[in-house]
Design a protein around this motif. Structure first.
Motif, PDB file in Angstrom:
ATOM      1  N   ASN A   1       0.808  -1.224   0.000  1.00 11.93           N
ATOM      2  CA  ASN A   1       0.000   0.000   0.000  1.00 11.93           C
ATOM      3  C   ASN A   1       0.840   1.273   0.000  1.00 11.93           C
ATOM      4  O   ASN A   1       0.300   2.371  -0.094  1.00 11.93           O
ATOM      5  N   SER A   2       2.160   1.138   0.100  1.00  7.14           N
ATOM      6  CA  SER A   2       3.056   2.295  -0.014  1.00  7.14           C
ATOM      7  C   SER A   2       4.489   1.786  -0.093  1.00  7.14           C
ATOM      8  O   SER A   2       4.792   0.650   0.291  1.00  7.14           O
ATOM      9  N   CYS A   3       5.368   2.653  -0.572  1.00  2.03           N
ATOM     10  CA  CYS A   3       6.796   2.318  -0.572  1.00  2.03           C
ATOM     11  C   CYS A   3       7.315   2.222   0.862  1.00  2.03           C
ATOM     12  O   CYS A   3       8.179   1.404   1.166  1.00  2.03           O
ATOM     13  N   SER A   4       6.760   3.067   1.746  1.00  7.84           N
ATOM     14  CA  SER A   4       7.164   3.006   3.155  1.00  7.84           C
ATOM     15  C   SER A   4       6.849   1.641   3.743  1.00  7.84           C
ATOM     16  O   SER A   4       7.678   1.041   4.442  1.00  7.84           O
ATOM     17  N   SER A   5       5.648   1.133   3.464  1.00  8.65           N
ATOM     18  CA  SER A   5       5.290  -0.202   3.955  1.00  8.65           C
ATOM     19  C   SER A   5       6.224  -1.260   3.394  1.00  8.65           C
ATOM     20  O   SER A   5       6.618  -2.191   4.096  1.00  8.65           O
ATOM     21  N   ALA A   6       6.572  -1.124   2.112  1.00 10.32           N
ATOM     22  CA  ALA A   6       7.504  -2.080   1.513  1.00 10.32           C
ATOM     23  C   ALA A   6       8.843  -2.059   2.233  1.00 10.32           C
ATOM     24  O   ALA A   6       9.491  -3.097   2.406  1.00 10.32           O
ATOM     25  N   THR A   7       9.275  -0.882   2.677  1.00 10.16           N
ATOM     26  CA  THR A   7      10.534  -0.764   3.406  1.00 10.16           C
ATOM     27  C   THR A   7      10.442  -1.466   4.755  1.00 10.16           C
ATOM     28  O   THR A   7      11.374  -2.167   5.171  1.00 10.16           O
TER      29      THR A   7
ATOM     30  N   LEU B   1      12.502   6.981  -6.486  1.00 11.07           N
ATOM     31  CA  LEU B   1      12.729   8.075  -7.427  1.00 11.07           C
ATOM     32  C   LEU B   1      13.303   7.569  -8.747  1.00 11.07           C
ATOM     33  O   LEU B   1      13.619   8.377  -9.618  1.00 11.07           O
ATOM     34  N   ALA B   2      13.434   6.264  -8.886  1.00  7.46           N
ATOM     35  CA  ALA B   2      14.211   5.701  -9.995  1.00  7.46           C
ATOM     36  C   ALA B   2      13.456   4.613 -10.742  1.00  7.46           C
ATOM     37  O   ALA B   2      14.025   3.610 -11.149  1.00  7.46           O
ATOM     38  N   ILE B   3      12.173   4.825 -10.972  1.00 13.02           N
ATOM     39  CA  ILE B   3      11.335   3.787 -11.564  1.00 13.02           C
ATOM     40  C   ILE B   3      11.745   3.443 -12.990  1.00 13.02           C
ATOM     41  O   ILE B   3      11.475   2.341 -13.468  1.00 13.02           O
ATOM     42  N   ALA B   4      12.404   4.358 -13.676  1.00 11.28           N
ATOM     43  CA  ALA B   4      12.836   4.096 -15.045  1.00 11.28           C
ATOM     44  C   ALA B   4      14.345   4.231 -15.197  1.00 11.28           C
ATOM     45  O   ALA B   4      14.850   4.314 -16.321  1.00 11.28           O
ATOM     46  N   SER B   5      15.083   4.242 -14.099  1.00 15.28           N
ATOM     47  CA  SER B   5      16.534   4.433 -14.126  1.00 15.28           C
ATOM     48  C   SER B   5      17.235   3.089 -14.288  1.00 15.28           C
ATOM     49  O   SER B   5      16.826   2.087 -13.696  1.00 15.28           O
ATOM     50  N   THR B   6      18.305   3.095 -15.074  1.00 12.71           N
ATOM     51  CA  THR B   6      19.042   1.859 -15.326  1.00 12.71           C
ATOM     52  C   THR B   6      20.539   2.123 -15.365  1.00 12.71           C
ATOM     53  O   THR B   6      20.985   3.250 -15.553  1.00 12.71           O
ATOM     54  N   VAL B   7      21.297   1.039 -15.212  1.00 11.15           N
ATOM     55  CA  VAL B   7      22.737   1.050 -15.450  1.00 11.15           C
ATOM     56  C   VAL B   7      23.042  -0.119 -16.373  1.00 11.15           C
ATOM     57  O   VAL B   7      22.759  -1.276 -16.028  1.00 11.15           O
ATOM     58  N   ASP B   8      23.554   0.188 -17.549  1.00  9.51           N
ATOM     59  CA  ASP B   8      23.856  -0.832 -18.554  1.00  9.51           C
ATOM     60  C   ASP B   8      22.660  -1.735 -18.807  1.00  9.51           C
ATOM     61  O   ASP B   8      22.792  -2.956 -18.970  1.00  9.51           O
ATOM     62  N   GLY B   9      21.476  -1.134 -18.820  1.00  7.47           N
ATOM     63  CA  GLY B   9      20.265  -1.862 -19.142  1.00  7.47           C
ATOM     64  C   GLY B   9      19.581  -2.554 -17.983  1.00  7.47           C
ATOM     65  O   GLY B   9      18.462  -3.052 -18.132  1.00  7.47           O
ATOM     66  N   GLN B  10      20.218  -2.581 -16.809  1.00  8.65           N
ATOM     67  CA  GLN B  10      19.613  -3.227 -15.636  1.00  8.65           C
ATOM     68  C   GLN B  10      18.882  -2.196 -14.797  1.00  8.65           C
ATOM     69  O   GLN B  10      19.392  -1.112 -14.529  1.00  8.65           O
TER      70      GLN B  10
ATOM     71  N   TRP C   1       9.639   0.579  -4.669  1.00  5.30           N
ATOM     72  CA  TRP C   1       9.209   1.707  -5.492  1.00  5.30           C
ATOM     73  C   TRP C   1       7.943   2.309  -4.917  1.00  5.30           C
ATOM     74  O   TRP C   1       7.175   1.628  -4.228  1.00  5.30           O
ATOM     75  N   SER C   2       7.711   3.571  -5.234  1.00 10.11           N
ATOM     76  CA  SER C   2       6.550   4.299  -4.727  1.00 10.11           C
ATOM     77  C   SER C   2       5.625   4.701  -5.868  1.00 10.11           C
ATOM     78  O   SER C   2       6.080   5.086  -6.949  1.00 10.11           O
ATOM     79  N   PHE C   3       4.317   4.621  -5.594  1.00 10.37           N
ATOM     80  CA  PHE C   3       3.297   5.067  -6.544  1.00 10.37           C
ATOM     81  C   PHE C   3       2.374   6.092  -5.892  1.00 10.37           C
ATOM     82  O   PHE C   3       1.190   6.152  -6.194  1.00 10.37           O
ATOM     83  N   ASP C   4       2.913   6.903  -4.983  1.00 14.19           N
ATOM     84  CA  ASP C   4       2.054   7.867  -4.303  1.00 14.19           C
ATOM     85  C   ASP C   4       1.735   9.050  -5.219  1.00 14.19           C
ATOM     86  O   ASP C   4       2.143   9.084  -6.383  1.00 14.19           O
ATOM     87  N   HIS C   5       1.016  10.014  -4.688  1.00 20.20           N
ATOM     88  CA  HIS C   5       0.483  11.119  -5.486  1.00 20.20           C
ATOM     89  C   HIS C   5       1.559  11.948  -6.171  1.00 20.20           C
ATOM     90  O   HIS C   5       1.280  12.647  -7.156  1.00 20.20           O
ATOM     91  N   ALA C   6       2.789  11.892  -5.653  1.00 22.06           N
ATOM     92  CA  ALA C   6       3.846  12.759  -6.168  1.00 22.06           C
ATOM     93  C   ALA C   6       4.794  12.054  -7.126  1.00 22.06           C
ATOM     94  O   ALA C   6       5.694  12.693  -7.665  1.00 22.06           O
TER      95      ALA C   6
ATOM     96  N   ASP D   1      -1.850   5.997  -3.909  1.00 26.19           N
ATOM     97  CA  ASP D   1      -0.850   5.532  -2.952  1.00 26.19           C
ATOM     98  C   ASP D   1      -0.570   4.077  -3.275  1.00 26.19           C
ATOM     99  O   ASP D   1      -1.453   3.348  -3.730  1.00 26.19           O
ATOM    100  N   GLY D   2       0.650   3.654  -3.031  1.00 24.05           N
ATOM    101  CA  GLY D   2       0.999   2.272  -3.334  1.00 24.05           C
ATOM    102  C   GLY D   2       2.494   2.093  -3.414  1.00 24.05           C
ATOM    103  O   GLY D   2       3.258   3.064  -3.478  1.00 24.05           O
ATOM    104  N   GLY D   3       2.919   0.841  -3.418  1.00 25.29           N
ATOM    105  CA  GLY D   3       4.334   0.532  -3.509  1.00 25.29           C
ATOM    106  C   GLY D   3       4.537  -0.853  -4.076  1.00 25.29           C
ATOM    107  O   GLY D   3       3.588  -1.627  -4.258  1.00 25.29           O
ATOM    108  N   MET D   4       5.784  -1.170  -4.376  1.00 23.99           N
ATOM    109  CA  MET D   4       6.157  -2.493  -4.873  1.00 23.99           C
ATOM    110  C   MET D   4       7.488  -2.878  -4.247  1.00 23.99           C
ATOM    111  O   MET D   4       8.372  -2.038  -4.076  1.00 23.99           O
ATOM    112  N   LEU D   5       7.599  -4.154  -3.899  1.00 27.84           N
ATOM    113  CA  LEU D   5       8.818  -4.691  -3.289  1.00 27.84           C
ATOM    114  C   LEU D   5       9.395  -5.779  -4.173  1.00 27.84           C
ATOM    115  O   LEU D   5       8.681  -6.698  -4.586  1.00 27.84           O
ATOM    116  N   TYR D   6      10.684  -5.673  -4.473  1.00 31.78           N
ATOM    117  CA  TYR D   6      11.424  -6.724  -5.168  1.00 31.78           C
ATOM    118  C   TYR D   6      12.315  -7.428  -4.159  1.00 31.78           C
ATOM    119  O   TYR D   6      13.009  -6.779  -3.363  1.00 31.78           O
TER     120      TYR D   6
END
Length: 398
Positions: free
Chosen positions: A57-63, A159-168, A179-184, A191-196
């Motif tokens: 439900n948030s990036c904070s929760s994922a943390t 802050l890096a949902i589309a950031s990569t290094v050498d394609g990764q 990752w965060s999907f909040d209003h900003a 609001d929302g998040g994802m955990l890898y």
């Protein structure tokens, strides 16, 4: 906010509304098929298997979930840059562990390998890195250091949902990323998040930790790869599908199909969002790079891509706060992220981090988002140039 040019702003429209309507009409608004679809789409975006991601439900929760999965306990230390979001510090401290703050590069506001290594001890269990503004920073080198020292690496990739290094994808270099999907943010679900989670066993535990530690008693037979509703269990179990066990005393961090439906649409638009942000950043570079007393963000190293989540200026003179007020009064909202965590009394840090402190005193974030018009960008450039010239002239006259 009237005619104010916002520093961040979502891009939501008819496609997102249509997706929400479909969920409403399905008569199921909790966690269900749209959440599974969002997790699958995000895993593809990262280039990882679906079983390695868990929505929250948030990036904070994922943390918080990540720190629980690591099994942090009193006496453990976790290193993180002082320029970080407060959720990371709280998630560490809530486990009884100690946040240990490191310095950052004064221009990129990301830590280097030497900054992290300087504060590692025998008690260090993990390192958390933030990709400031969407710039990957020294993540590959820090990942190598962590592997060599036998400590976990966690990436706050909000802050890096589309950031990569050498394609990764950023967020996948370490043991866990979020990752965060909040209003900003760039992909907004309100609001929302994802955990890898890289480790397969921990990845299998993550959905349970995210949902009160619940494990259906039919789980051993059905071998679910993610949270399963009672209805899902009824499809897999002949009887008593409502029975469950508790495998951890965890909180509830799950999302739902309403927010996930928005996320599926937003994620499909990410490429266009990044493209517009890149245009804005280049326009700022062109209009502001030559302004006396002002420094723009550094160029990206070879092989790095950015999400362009932030665009920051740094001022040679002590005029940052005055410039922020001048711009606000002229309809341009700016800010600074993030207040230095080693200066927050609750964490009990006595660190002295001169480069971060210098950067925090003279860095200002300009508006950057995909909804900015060319006229908005021109207005920001014009006002920044004028206000800086006026303030510097006033300072010299004094």
């Amino acid at each position: 906010m009237g005619n104010m040019i916002n520093v961040v702003q979502p891009s939501l429209g008819e496609r997102e509304l249509a997706a929400v309507r479909e969920v409403f009409e399905s008569n199921w608004v909790g966690r269900g098929p749209r959440t599974g679809e969002f997790e699958e789409a995000f895993a593809r975006h990262l280039g990882v298997g679906r079983e390695h991601v868990t929505s929250t439900n948030s990036c904070s929760s994922a943390t918080f979930v990540a720190m629980e999965l690591l099994g942090l306990r009193p006496g453990d230390e976790v290193v993180l840059p002082t320029v970080s979001f407060v959720a990371a510090g709280n998630a560490i401290a809530a486990r009884g562990a100690r946040p240990v703050f490191c310095d950052v590069d004064e221009h990129t506001l990301n830590p280097g390998v030497a900054d992290v290594e300087a504060v590692l001890t025998e008690r260090t269990r993990a390192v958390v890195v933030l990709h400031y503004g969407g710039h990957p920073g020294a993540v590959t080198e820090i990942a190598e250091l962590c592997r060599a020292r036998g400590v976990h690496l966690i990436e706050d990739a909000a802050l890096a949902i589309a950031s990569t290094v050498d394609g990764q994808a950023c967020g996948t270099f370490g043991d866990m990323g979020m990752w965060s999907f909040d209003h900003a943010k760039m992909v907004v679900t309100v609001d929302g998040g994802m955990l890898y989670v890289r480790d397969p066993e921990l990845a299998a535990r993550a959905p349970k930790v995210a949902y009160l530690g619940l494990e259906p008693r039919s789980a051993a037979r059905s071998a679910p790869t993610s949270f399963q509703s009672g209805y899902d269990q009824a499809l897999r179990s002949k009887t008593r599908w409502w029975d469950y066990d508790v495998v951890s005393f965890s909180g509830r961090s799950t999302t739902n199909d309403v927010l996930s439906a928005i996320g599926v649409v937003q994620l499909s638009r990410l490429e266009e969002f990044v493209a517009r942000r890149r245009e804005v950043a280049r326009a700022y570079d062109a209009g502001l790079a030559g302004v006396a007393g002002v420094r723009v963000p550094p160029p990206l190293p070879a092989g790095h891509t950015s999400s362009y989540f932030m665009y920051w200026l740094q001022f040679e003179d002590d005029i940052r706060d005055e410039i922020a007020r001048d711009l606000f009064e002229r309809g341009i909202y700016t800010t600074f992220r993030y207040p230095l965590m080693h200066q927050v009394a609750a964490y009990g840090s006595d660190a002295v981090l001169p480069r971060a402190e210098a950067a925090a005193a003279r860095t200002l974030l300009l508006p950057i988002h995909q909804s900015l018009s060319d006229a908005d960008v021109d207005r920001v450039v014009t006002e920044v140039r004028a206000r800086v010239a006026a303030r510097r002239s006033r300072g010299r006259a004094a």
